[in-house]
Design an enzyme around this catalytic site. Structure first.
Site, PDB file in Angstrom:
ATOM      1  N   GLU A 107     -12.022  48.271  -2.062  1.00 18.98           N
ATOM      2  CA  GLU A 107     -12.099  46.831  -2.351  1.00 18.98           C
ATOM      3  C   GLU A 107     -11.773  46.005  -1.122  1.00 18.98           C
ATOM      4  O   GLU A 107     -12.433  45.024  -0.826  1.00 18.98           O
ATOM      5  CB  GLU A 107     -11.140  46.479  -3.495  1.00 18.98           C
ATOM      6  CG  GLU A 107     -11.380  45.097  -4.098  1.00 18.98           C
ATOM      7  CD  GLU A 107     -10.673  43.964  -3.368  1.00 18.98           C
ATOM      8  OE1 GLU A 107     -11.075  42.801  -3.553  1.00 18.98           O
ATOM      9  OE2 GLU A 107      -9.735  44.222  -2.600  1.00 18.98           O
TER      10      GLU A 107
ATOM     11  N   ASP B 225      -7.181  51.310  -2.892  1.00 22.80           N
ATOM     12  CA  ASP B 225      -7.076  51.144  -1.439  1.00 22.80           C
ATOM     13  C   ASP B 225      -6.226  49.909  -1.150  1.00 22.80           C
ATOM     14  O   ASP B 225      -5.989  49.081  -2.037  1.00 22.80           O
ATOM     15  CB  ASP B 225      -8.456  51.018  -0.788  1.00 22.80           C
ATOM     16  CG  ASP B 225      -9.151  49.710  -1.141  1.00 22.80           C
ATOM     17  OD1 ASP B 225      -9.185  49.364  -2.343  1.00 22.80           O
ATOM     18  OD2 ASP B 225      -9.637  49.012  -0.226  1.00 22.80           O
TER      19      ASP B 225
HETATM   20 ZN   LIG Z   1      -6.664  43.381  -4.402  1.00 21.41          ZN
END
Ligand SMILES: [Zn+2]
Length: 451
Positions: free
Chosen positions: A158, A94
């Site tokens: 994340e 992501d």
């Molecule tokens: Zn990162």
């Protein structure tokens, strides 16, 4: 094993056009893990691409693994040849949103990998899709001749901080268990300077509320003997730094030293955008102050704003105080010390209430095991110069979870995210030579680690 360093070097060089193709395909996925901003299908597309690419590179059983925040991680592996160690490779697929409300900040299309002045631009080109491509290129170079086992985990959320993978790791310890772990989500101190990130600061924040009167009272009629809550608070806050700017919390050591990279003061002044003539703080070096000592900051104060203020003595005010905690210091203990300090310096028997935010522990990466030695050597071979170490200001909570779940695994942090990448900002880019060098270092590490 008969692959020489020169063989690997030429294989990685030959793979760079492929690395560009891989990165361009990944960057083209608008994988911001927030369906309010981008359709969830964009994250699915990125995850599928990771599955396909690593399958091509020889990983088996590549698949989506659901995590509690709803964003799946991608997992795959190659079993270790008899007796050989297993390496867990971490990255995330992501990305941050474009962070460009007017659509004018990016000089090249956000999700189209574009070369300009020798760098490759695009959201995620470095953080963390550049690091995905480092893993991929190293594995492509070693396909069919890997002397170690590999596990790959690519996180899907994340940048959202929603903790899906942090919950997944302890619940799937057997799936992910490894002898060493490469967390590829940091970068070198500068392009061309091989660096391992060995320290992440922890955090111990509090909110302190100071009350002196039942209500704000007219300062003409009562000012003088009546205590001002804002003055009480600011007297307390002023005790948290000394005249040189050292953090001075009673009971907390503030004399640690950093053994790794020397951060030149002039460079730091520029990086931190200090105004001309304003002092750098503290009696230690920049690196000491940044990565080896506690650092207190006042993040916010609630009090009467200037516009709209009246001639009244403030009755109640509050401040949010941040304490960054270096490795080697317990964040809970540091927070206790901050709370005790603020109580001890409260003037005039003012009423004080202190709320604690959940502390985050600092992290010290391993630096004395066989994997660290092999990685240091590999980085030195790939870059042709000695490695150094740096710390990082922010915490990566996953590192603490990995350490708690696998206390014997050596955890190493590296990657292609050097400062010029401007990760999280508009015009993120990557230096392709960092991808090439880091892929070579990783391939050399995977080749030499078991011996
Ligand atoms: Zn990162």
């Amino acid at each position: 094993m008969t692959i020489t360093t020169n063989d690997l070097h030429s294989r990685i060089s030959a793979l760079m056009p492929q690395a560009h193709t891989d990165l361009a395909a990944l960057v083209a996925c608008q994988s911001v893990a927030d369906p309010r901003q981008f359709p969830a299908s964009e994250c699915d597309k990125a995850a599928r691409l990771v599955i396909d690419k690593f399958t091509e590179a020889g990983l088996r059983d590549m698949r989506l693994e659901p995590t509690p925040d709803g964003h799946p991680a991608v997992f795959g592996h190659i079993p270790a040849p008899g007796g050989a160690p297993t390496v867990l490779l971490y990255c995330h697929y992501d990305v941050q949103p474009p962070l460009d409300p007017d659509g004018t900040a990016w000089k090249t299309p956000v999700f189209q990998l574009t070369e300009r002045d020798g760098r490759w631009y695009g959201r995620g080109a470095a953080d963390c899709k550049g690091n995905i491509v480092v893993h991929l290129t190293a594995l492509r170079a070693l396909q069919g001749s890997l002397p170690v086992g590999i596990k790959l985990i690519a996180e899907g959320s994340e940048e959202q901080g929603t903790g899906g993978l942090e919950a997944f790791v302890p619940a799937h310890a057997d799936l992910l268990r490894a002898d060493s772990i490469i967390v590829a989500d940091t970068g070198n101190f500068a392009a061309g300077v091989p660096t391992l990130t060995t320290a992440l600061r922890g955090l111990a924040n509090v909110v302190v509320t100071v009350s002196t009167l039942e209500n704000a009272m007219h300062s003409g009629m009562f000012g003088g003997p009546a205590p001002d809550a804002l003055l009480a608070l600011t007297r307390m806050l002023a005790t948290l730094r000394d005249a040189d700017g050292n953090t001075t919390i009673q009971g907390l050591g503030s004399d640690g030293t950093w053994r790794g990279v020397d951060y030149p003061p002039e460079q730091f002044r520029a990086d931190a955008h200090l105004l001309p003539g304003v002092d750098l703080l503290g009696s230690g070096s920049v690196a000491d102050m940044l990565w080896a000592r506690p650092a207190v900051t006042v993040l916010g104060i609630d009090c009467q704003p200037v516009v709209g203020s009246s001639p009244a003595i403030p009755a109640q005010v509050r401040a949010r105080v941040s304490l960054r905690v270096p490795p080697g210091m317990d964040a809970k203990h540091a927070q206790d010390a901050l709370v005790a300090h603020l109580r001890a310096v409260t003037p005039w028997h003012a009423n004080v209430q202190i709320e604690r935010e959940t502390p985050g522990q600092p992290f010290a990466a391993s630096s004395d095991g066989p994997a660290y030695a092999a990685m240091s050597h590999a980085l030195e071979q790939a870059y042709g110069r000695p490695i150094t170490t740096e710390g990082q200001g922010g915490s990566i909570p996953l590192c603490n979870v990995l350490h708690e779940t696998f206390p014997n695994a050596e955890i190493m942090l590296n990657g292609v995210e050097e400062p010029r990448c401007m990760i999280h900002s508009p015009n993120e880019s990557v230096d392709p030579s960092e991808i090439e060098h880091m892929a070579l270092a990783e391939a050399l590490f995977l080749t030499n680690y078991p011996t």
